[in-house]
Design a protein around this motif. Structure first.
Motif, PDB file in Angstrom:
ATOM      1  N   PRO A 295      13.245  17.881  12.244  1.00 37.95           N
ATOM      2  CA  PRO A 295      12.769  19.305  11.730  1.00 37.95           C
ATOM      3  C   PRO A 295      11.241  19.673  11.633  1.00 37.95           C
ATOM      4  CG  PRO A 295      14.244  18.083  10.273  1.00 37.95           C
ATOM      5  CD  PRO A 295      13.465  16.846  11.278  1.00 37.95           C
ATOM      6  N   VAL A 296      10.322  18.693  12.066  1.00 35.05           N
ATOM      7  CA  VAL A 296       9.069  19.141  12.053  1.00 35.05           C
ATOM      8  C   VAL A 296       8.935  20.224  13.243  1.00 35.05           C
ATOM      9  CG1 VAL A 296       6.626  18.315  12.553  1.00 35.05           C
ATOM     10  CG2 VAL A 296       8.143  16.737  11.225  1.00 35.05           C
ATOM     11  N   SER A 297       8.127  21.288  12.532  1.00 37.65           N
ATOM     12  CA  SER A 297       7.988  22.690  13.441  1.00 37.65           C
ATOM     13  C   SER A 297       7.209  22.400  14.698  1.00 37.65           C
ATOM     14  CB  SER A 297       7.692  23.721  12.628  1.00 37.65           C
ATOM     15  OG  SER A 297       6.534  23.274  11.990  1.00 37.65           O
ATOM     16  N   SER A 298       6.250  21.515  14.489  1.00 34.50           N
ATOM     17  CA  SER A 298       5.196  21.382  15.698  1.00 34.50           C
ATOM     18  C   SER A 298       5.047  19.962  15.915  1.00 34.50           C
ATOM     19  CB  SER A 298       3.981  22.336  15.351  1.00 34.50           C
ATOM     20  OG  SER A 298       2.814  21.878  16.585  1.00 34.50           O
ATOM     21  N   LYS A 299       5.319  19.508  17.009  1.00 35.03           N
ATOM     22  CA  LYS A 299       5.101  18.171  17.356  1.00 35.03           C
ATOM     23  C   LYS A 299       3.807  17.748  18.223  1.00 35.03           C
ATOM     24  CE  LYS A 299      10.117  17.405  16.432  1.00 35.03           C
ATOM     25  NZ  LYS A 299      10.324  19.033  16.380  1.00 35.03           N
ATOM     26  N   ARG A 300       3.028  18.587  18.495  1.00 40.04           N
ATOM     27  CA  ARG A 300       2.082  18.410  19.341  1.00 40.04           C
ATOM     28  C   ARG A 300       1.173  17.359  18.952  1.00 40.04           C
ATOM     29  NH1 ARG A 300      -2.299  23.257  20.752  1.00 40.04           N
ATOM     30  NH2 ARG A 300      -3.474  22.150  22.364  1.00 40.04           N
ATOM     31  N   HIS A 301       0.784  17.167  17.779  1.00 46.00           N
ATOM     32  CA  HIS A 301      -0.026  16.144  17.465  1.00 46.00           C
ATOM     33  C   HIS A 301       0.845  15.039  16.368  1.00 46.00           C
ATOM     34  CE1 HIS A 301      -3.476  18.181  18.838  1.00 46.00           C
ATOM     35  NE2 HIS A 301      -3.133  19.476  18.409  1.00 46.00           N
ATOM     36  N   LEU A 302       1.936  14.716  16.778  1.00 46.51           N
ATOM     37  CA  LEU A 302       2.871  13.956  15.842  1.00 46.51           C
ATOM     38  C   LEU A 302       2.265  12.476  15.675  1.00 46.51           C
ATOM     39  CD1 LEU A 302       5.589  14.171  14.325  1.00 46.51           C
ATOM     40  CD2 LEU A 302       6.750  13.514  16.614  1.00 46.51           C
ATOM     41  N   THR A 303       1.833  11.855  16.825  1.00 49.18           N
ATOM     42  CA  THR A 303       1.410  10.548  16.875  1.00 49.18           C
ATOM     43  C   THR A 303       0.093  10.591  15.751  1.00 49.18           C
ATOM     44  OG1 THR A 303       2.149  10.232  19.153  1.00 49.18           O
ATOM     45  CG2 THR A 303       0.652   8.654  18.252  1.00 49.18           C
ATOM     46  N   LEU A 305      -0.528  12.503  13.341  1.00 49.17           N
ATOM     47  CA  LEU A 305      -0.077  12.489  11.968  1.00 49.17           C
ATOM     48  C   LEU A 305       0.733  11.274  11.338  1.00 49.17           C
ATOM     49  CD1 LEU A 305       1.428  16.293  11.920  1.00 49.17           C
ATOM     50  CD2 LEU A 305      -0.619  15.412  10.635  1.00 49.17           C
ATOM     51  N   VAL A 306       1.214  10.786  12.245  1.00 46.10           N
ATOM     52  CA  VAL A 306       1.948   9.435  12.104  1.00 46.10           C
ATOM     53  C   VAL A 306       0.982   8.284  11.792  1.00 46.10           C
ATOM     54  CG1 VAL A 306       3.384   7.588  12.570  1.00 46.10           C
ATOM     55  CG2 VAL A 306       4.003   9.956  13.036  1.00 46.10           C
ATOM     56  N   LEU A 307      -0.139   8.179  12.432  1.00 46.59           N
ATOM     57  CA  LEU A 307      -1.066   7.344  12.276  1.00 46.59           C
ATOM     58  C   LEU A 307      -2.016   7.832  11.095  1.00 46.59           C
ATOM     59  CD1 LEU A 307      -3.099   5.069  13.278  1.00 46.59           C
ATOM     60  CD2 LEU A 307      -4.461   6.735  14.452  1.00 46.59           C
ATOM     61  N   LEU A 308      -2.260   8.987  10.616  1.00 52.74           N
ATOM     62  CA  LEU A 308      -2.809   9.205   9.433  1.00 52.74           C
ATOM     63  C   LEU A 308      -2.004   8.855   8.221  1.00 52.74           C
ATOM     64  CD1 LEU A 308      -4.888  10.736   7.543  1.00 52.74           C
ATOM     65  CD2 LEU A 308      -3.645  12.878   8.073  1.00 52.74           C
ATOM     66  N   ASP A 309      -0.720   9.061   8.219  1.00 57.01           N
ATOM     67  CA  ASP A 309       0.272   8.578   7.282  1.00 57.01           C
ATOM     68  C   ASP A 309       0.267   7.094   7.085  1.00 57.01           C
ATOM     69  OD1 ASP A 309       2.266   9.381   5.394  1.00 57.01           O
ATOM     70  OD2 ASP A 309       3.359  10.211   6.829  1.00 57.01           O
ATOM     71  N   TYR A 310       0.059   6.186   8.218  1.00 53.57           N
ATOM     72  CA  TYR A 310      -0.234   4.764   7.963  1.00 53.57           C
ATOM     73  C   TYR A 310      -1.216   4.316   7.381  1.00 53.57           C
ATOM     74  CZ  TYR A 310       4.293   3.314  10.026  1.00 53.57           C
ATOM     75  OH  TYR A 310       5.723   2.815  10.082  1.00 53.57           O
ATOM     76  N   VAL A 311      -2.485   5.031   7.558  1.00 57.25           N
ATOM     77  CA  VAL A 311      -3.877   5.029   7.076  1.00 57.25           C
ATOM     78  C   VAL A 311      -3.712   5.074   5.562  1.00 57.25           C
ATOM     79  CG1 VAL A 311      -6.236   5.487   7.089  1.00 57.25           C
ATOM     80  CG2 VAL A 311      -5.017   5.128   9.279  1.00 57.25           C
ATOM     81  N   LEU A 312      -3.031   6.165   5.215  1.00 58.87           N
ATOM     82  CA  LEU A 312      -3.049   6.479   3.754  1.00 58.87           C
ATOM     83  C   LEU A 312      -2.061   5.433   3.099  1.00 58.87           C
ATOM     84  CD1 LEU A 312      -2.614  10.453   3.993  1.00 58.87           C
ATOM     85  CD2 LEU A 312      -4.546   9.065   3.095  1.00 58.87           C
TER      86      LEU A 312
END
Length: 495
Positions: A295-303, A305-312
């Motif tokens: 459901p994420v509206s824009s997946k252009r920079h998905l990887t 964002l996932v990397l940022l999530d893991y760092v956090l």
């Protein structure tokens, strides 16, 4: 924020998806991590935590790539079906079957190359929610599909056993302390289950009484359909972050005032087995990625964002665990970290003590029926035959019963949450987090090359695109299985 309504549900922005993914990963496993850190040593724990976070990120990108490939396959089949319908309409007057067969053959030969060139990378756009079970059916053979469901089922059983033990354990710790006229949970974690709780009632008796009440109250939901509401998710997430924030702040205050009791060792190899399983369990999200990321509206920079999530998440786990192991003695850390704050010498305000002590009761209880229904449905899918239906007794009695009984029996026998989380993560968790994503991405790459040609590029392909990484993940998964099993055998031999 929220966008249009599609078949996948309400769309949301990439940053909302980032928050949802953070909430999904940070759960019960985080509460058992401090004790595992204290047992294995702070340096070993830090190195292993960073490495397992990296491995989980890698396999997350594998699942995202497989989602793109699965969407391309479904989109391609729909395009072929529409093209066949158009060709059937335009050639309905023709009666020569040989000519039609030749036309069909020529279309099959030409269409993939032409269509891929015409549509480019949009073919791999992730718009359909393709769950991991459906991806397994698309890319695995029959044996692989059965093994996939077996692994998912074992993991969900472990999840339910952890939940079924965590709630009665928390209630026992808090209420038994009150029954003994104690102000909160005892500082010494080495309690005895035969110690008195209320009068002649032992601690284990109280635990099993709470387990029976928990099963009677939440077990019946397994026999019906339960859906997680948006407002319930918001409430549990809010409670979780209030509890985590309070624990981190209180631990930092105690350390700053020189009241920190923890003197964790640098390394203790005997504690790695449980730490490994706890960390794997604490990074678990791969099985929920399709419903979370589609459901994420824009997946252009998905990887990214996932990397940022893991760092956090790494930073959060590190902050929570390090404040814990330097604030409390290793032998006083309880399996459920929140219980360490249900003490008068740590928290003076009774309301805060009860909130933290009973925090797992509220949050875990809301998730138990949802996980149970998910497990029940996986059992149904595993034994489902095309076009067949189950008798009412099998559908409404047998499947819910085999879903509910095993985890309750496990919780009846033990409330060692650290071991339950460690074993679930080290075995079933390793299969879901490492083995399944590795095989999915390897087979979907082969399938994509065969279907669309060797020059086709999946726009959601993993940064770890070399086959070496697939082999590395599988080798690591095998090492986890071997190491944990060897440690269990050696421990049993010593006993």
């Amino acid at each position: 924020m929220a966008g249009e309504i599609t078949e996948t549900g309400e769309l949301y922005s990439p940053y909302v998806g980032l928050v949802y993914m953070f909430n999904l990963i940070v759960g019960t496993g985080a509460l058992t991590m401090p004790k595992a850190f204290a047992t294995a040593g702070w340096l070993v724990s830090l190195v292993l935590l960073v490495f397992l976070g990296f491995m989980s990120f890698m396999t997350t990108t594998f699942v995202v790539e497989a989602m793109g490939a699965a969407n391309a396959q479904l989109r391609w089949k729909r395009m072929e079906a529409r093209q066949d319908e158009e060709d059937d309409d335009s050639s309905s007057s023709a009666s020569d079957s040989d000519v039609l067969a030749q036309d069909s053959y020529e279309r099959a030969e030409k269409r993939p190359i032409l269509s891929v060139q015409r549509r480019g990378s949009s073919l791999f756009e992730i718009t359909d929610r393709v769950e991991m079970g459906q991806m397994a059916s698309m890319f695995f053979n029959k044996v692989g599909v059965n093994l996939f469901y077996f692994c998912i089922i074992i993991y969900l059983y472990g999840d339910l056993a952890i939940y079924a033990a965590a709630v009665p354990f928390s209630l026992m710790q808090v209420t038994c302390a009150l029954g003994n006229d104690s102000c909160g949970v005892e500082a010494d974690a080495k309690y005895n289950d035969t110690d008195p709780c209320w009068g002649p009632l032992r601690r284990m008796d109280a635990y099993r009484t709470y387990l029976a009440v928990f099963t009677l109250l939440l077990g019946p939901f397994t026999f019906f359909d339960v859906q997680k509401t948006k407002y319930l998710q918001i409430l549990t997430s809010l409670m979780r972050w209030i509890a985590f924030a309070i624990m981190i702040v209180l631990a930092l205050v105690r350390i700053a005032h020189g009241r920190g009791e923890g003197r964790p060792p640098l390394a203790d190899l005997s504690g790695i087995r449980n730490l490994l399983g706890v960390c794997v369990y604490s990074f678990m999200c791969q099985h929920s990625l399709p419903s979370l990321l589609t459901p994420v509206s824009s997946k252009r920079h998905l990887t990214r964002l996932v990397l940022l999530d893991y760092v956090l998440i790494l930073a959060f786990y590190g902050l929570l665990s390090f404040t814990a192991i330097f604030c409390f003695r290793g032998d006083s850390l309880l399996d459920m970290y929140t219980l360490n704050f249900a003490r008068c010498d740590v928290v003076g305000l009774a309301a805060v003590r009860f909130f933290l002590g009973l925090f797992p009761v509220f949050t875990i209880s809301t998730n138990f029926p949802i996980i149970a229904v998910t497990l029940r449905n996986n059992w149904k899918t595993l034994f489902h035959r095309e076009g067949g239906t189950y008798p009412w007794v099998v559908d409404r009695v047998v499947f819910p019963t085999i879903t509910l009984l095993p985890p309750v029996l496990v919780a009846f026998c033990t409330h060692d949450l650290e071991s339950l989380v460690g074993i679930t993560g080290a075995y079933a968790g390793t299969g879901i987090q490492y083995v399944i994503p590795a095989f999915l991405v390897y087979l979907c790459r082969k399938d994509t090359q065969l279907a669309f040609g060797y020059g086709t590029v999946n726009k959601h392909r993993s940064p770890f695109r070399h086959t070496f990484w697939v082999g590395f993940v599988l080798l690591w998964a095998f090492s986890c299985f071997f190491f944990v099993t060897a440690n269990i055998v050696l421990s049993e031999t010593k006993l």
